[in-house]
Design a protein around this motif. Structure first.
Motif, PDB file in Angstrom:
ATOM      1  N   ILE A 128       0.886  -1.110   0.098  1.00  0.00           N
ATOM      2  CA  ILE A 128       0.176  -0.188   0.068  1.00  0.00           C
ATOM      3  C   ILE A 128       0.758   1.126   0.151  1.00  0.00           C
ATOM      4  CG2 ILE A 128      -1.698   1.256   1.569  1.00  0.00           C
ATOM      5  CD1 ILE A 128      -2.806  -1.557   2.281  1.00  0.00           C
ATOM      6  N   MET A 129       1.874   1.334   0.847  1.00  0.00           N
ATOM      7  CA  MET A 129       2.857   2.306   0.750  1.00  0.00           C
ATOM      8  C   MET A 129       3.461   2.707  -0.354  1.00  0.00           C
ATOM      9  SD  MET A 129       5.400   3.392   3.790  1.00  0.00           S
ATOM     10  CE  MET A 129       6.257   2.047   4.076  1.00  0.00           C
ATOM     11  N   ALA A 130       3.740   1.601  -1.148  1.00  0.00           N
ATOM     12  CA  ALA A 130       4.475   1.826  -2.530  1.00  0.00           C
ATOM     13  C   ALA A 130       3.636   2.499  -3.356  1.00  0.00           C
ATOM     14  CB  ALA A 130       4.902   0.232  -3.079  1.00  0.00           C
ATOM     15  N   ILE A 131       2.242   1.979  -3.581  1.00  0.00           N
ATOM     16  CA  ILE A 131       1.345   2.599  -4.309  1.00  0.00           C
ATOM     17  C   ILE A 131       1.046   4.014  -3.846  1.00  0.00           C
ATOM     18  CG2 ILE A 131      -1.101   2.644  -5.014  1.00  0.00           C
ATOM     19  CD1 ILE A 131      -0.795  -0.294  -4.790  1.00  0.00           C
ATOM     20  N   GLY A 132       0.905   4.389  -2.518  1.00  0.00           N
ATOM     21  CA  GLY A 132       0.997   5.899  -2.199  1.00  0.00           C
ATOM     22  C   GLY A 132       2.068   6.801  -2.397  1.00  0.00           C
ATOM     23  N   GLU A 133       3.095   6.107  -2.319  1.00  0.00           N
ATOM     24  CA  GLU A 133       4.362   7.064  -2.895  1.00  0.00           C
ATOM     25  C   GLU A 133       4.283   7.233  -4.224  1.00  0.00           C
ATOM     26  OE1 GLU A 133       6.649   8.633  -1.274  1.00  0.00           O
ATOM     27  OE2 GLU A 133       6.823   7.660   0.870  1.00  0.00           O
ATOM     28  N   ALA A 134       3.855   6.166  -5.087  1.00  0.00           N
ATOM     29  CA  ALA A 134       3.889   6.440  -6.458  1.00  0.00           C
ATOM     30  C   ALA A 134       2.712   7.554  -6.748  1.00  0.00           C
ATOM     31  CB  ALA A 134       3.667   4.978  -7.272  1.00  0.00           C
ATOM     32  N   LEU A 135       1.767   7.788  -6.107  1.00  0.00           N
ATOM     33  CA  LEU A 135       0.657   8.671  -6.306  1.00  0.00           C
ATOM     34  C   LEU A 135       1.298  10.086  -5.911  1.00  0.00           C
ATOM     35  CD1 LEU A 135      -2.346   6.863  -4.837  1.00  0.00           C
ATOM     36  CD2 LEU A 135      -2.303   7.871  -6.996  1.00  0.00           C
ATOM     37  N   LEU A 136       1.914  10.106  -4.708  1.00  0.00           N
ATOM     38  CA  LEU A 136       2.636  11.352  -4.201  1.00  0.00           C
ATOM     39  C   LEU A 136       3.686  11.817  -4.919  1.00  0.00           C
ATOM     40  CD1 LEU A 136       2.105  10.844  -0.325  1.00  0.00           C
ATOM     41  CD2 LEU A 136       0.855  12.025  -1.835  1.00  0.00           C
ATOM     42  N   ALA A 137       4.258  10.885  -5.903  1.00  0.00           N
ATOM     43  CA  ALA A 137       5.489  11.331  -6.502  1.00  0.00           C
ATOM     44  C   ALA A 137       4.834  12.530  -8.002  1.00  0.00           C
ATOM     45  CB  ALA A 137       6.103  10.230  -7.155  1.00  0.00           C
ATOM     46  N   GLN A 138       3.581  11.991  -8.225  1.00  0.00           N
ATOM     47  CA  GLN A 138       3.120  12.802  -9.242  1.00  0.00           C
ATOM     48  C   GLN A 138       2.514  14.296  -8.625  1.00  0.00           C
ATOM     49  OE1 GLN A 138       0.183  10.148 -11.023  1.00  0.00           O
ATOM     50  NE2 GLN A 138       1.863   9.101 -11.945  1.00  0.00           N
ATOM     51  N   ALA A 139       2.371  14.221  -7.159  1.00  0.00           N
ATOM     52  CA  ALA A 139       1.663  15.449  -6.719  1.00  0.00           C
ATOM     53  C   ALA A 139       2.571  16.641  -6.498  1.00  0.00           C
ATOM     54  CB  ALA A 139       1.063  14.934  -5.469  1.00  0.00           C
ATOM     55  N   PRO A 140       1.882  17.715  -6.426  1.00  0.00           N
ATOM     56  CA  PRO A 140       2.636  18.955  -6.209  1.00  0.00           C
ATOM     57  C   PRO A 140       3.052  19.129  -4.739  1.00  0.00           C
ATOM     58  CG  PRO A 140       0.532  19.701  -6.665  1.00  0.00           C
ATOM     59  CD  PRO A 140       0.470  18.042  -6.822  1.00  0.00           C
ATOM     60  N   SER A 141       2.355  18.627  -3.775  1.00  0.00           N
ATOM     61  CA  SER A 141       2.745  18.568  -2.325  1.00  0.00           C
ATOM     62  C   SER A 141       2.243  17.274  -1.644  1.00  0.00           C
ATOM     63  CB  SER A 141       1.682  19.945  -1.734  1.00  0.00           C
ATOM     64  OG  SER A 141       0.583  19.597  -1.837  1.00  0.00           O
TER      65      SER A 141
END
Length: 197
Positions: A128-141
């Motif tokens: 779950i954390m790997a998916i979350g990190e990948a999502l947040l890598a695309q985020a401005p904050s």
């Protein structure tokens, strides 16, 4: 033809443990289910704890092949797919969850099983954390909470929903998982903007 005795024992252990639970299942029950002598069970597995862990590993490998940590090309799709996979597993493999909850209970009092419980929990949270990190890598904050805390809350929610489904078969686990997804996707758009809509 390769010897499949060990695999037969693991499958037999899975069936016996799901049917009777850890505390009521004997090595003889497992041997009978596998169609082998009890001595062969002891030859391949020194303890019933080893068999429980092997049975859960076997079931997880069969049922959770699409939920592996690896390169995530589309994190939003991976997140949505994870929710759908949980829905599917709750309907198609409830025995897996039954065995997992048995493992949790035994692990509270048995150090050998507790080690396996910690490993299992860690692997699920890491996915779950790997998916979350990948999502947040695309985020401005980033969100205000650390991703490991968010991942732990999501995984805990999966476990809580699956427990409710096991105890109360008419419980609408699909709706609960959809609500969880809405909450997560509502929390993350702060940093993901329109991509989540």
């Amino acid at each position: 033809m390769p010897d499949d005795t060990k695999e037969r024992i693991v499958v037999g252990a899975y069936r016996a443990l799901v049917r009777d639970g850890y505390n009521r299942t004997t090595v003889k029950d497992i041997a009978n289910e596998a169609g082998v002598a009890s001595g062969l069970v002891h030859y391949y597995f020194h303890t019933k704890e080893e068999l429980l862990v092997a049975a859960i590993d076997h079931a997880c490998a069969e049922n959770m092949q699409d939920q592996r940590v690896g390169e995530i090309h589309d994190p939003l799709e991976a997140a949505r797919s994870g929710i759908e996979s949980e829905k599917r597993l709750l309907h198609s493999a409830p025995d897996l969850y039954l065995l997992i909850f048995d493992m949790f209970g035994v692990g509270l009092h048995n150090p050998a099983i507790a080690t396996a419980v910690r490993r299992y929990m860690s692997e699920r949270r890491e996915l779950i954390m790997a998916i979350g990190e990948a999502l947040l890598a695309q985020a401005p904050s980033r969100p205000t909470m650390p991703i490991d805390a968010i991942s732990s809350a999501i995984w805990g929610s999966f476990i809580g929903i699956s427990l409710q489904k096991l105890v109360e078969p008419e419980f609408d686990s699909d709706a609960a998982l959809d609500a969880l997804a809405d909450m997560v996707f509502t929390y993350l758009p702060i940093s993901l903007g329109q991509e989540m809509s």
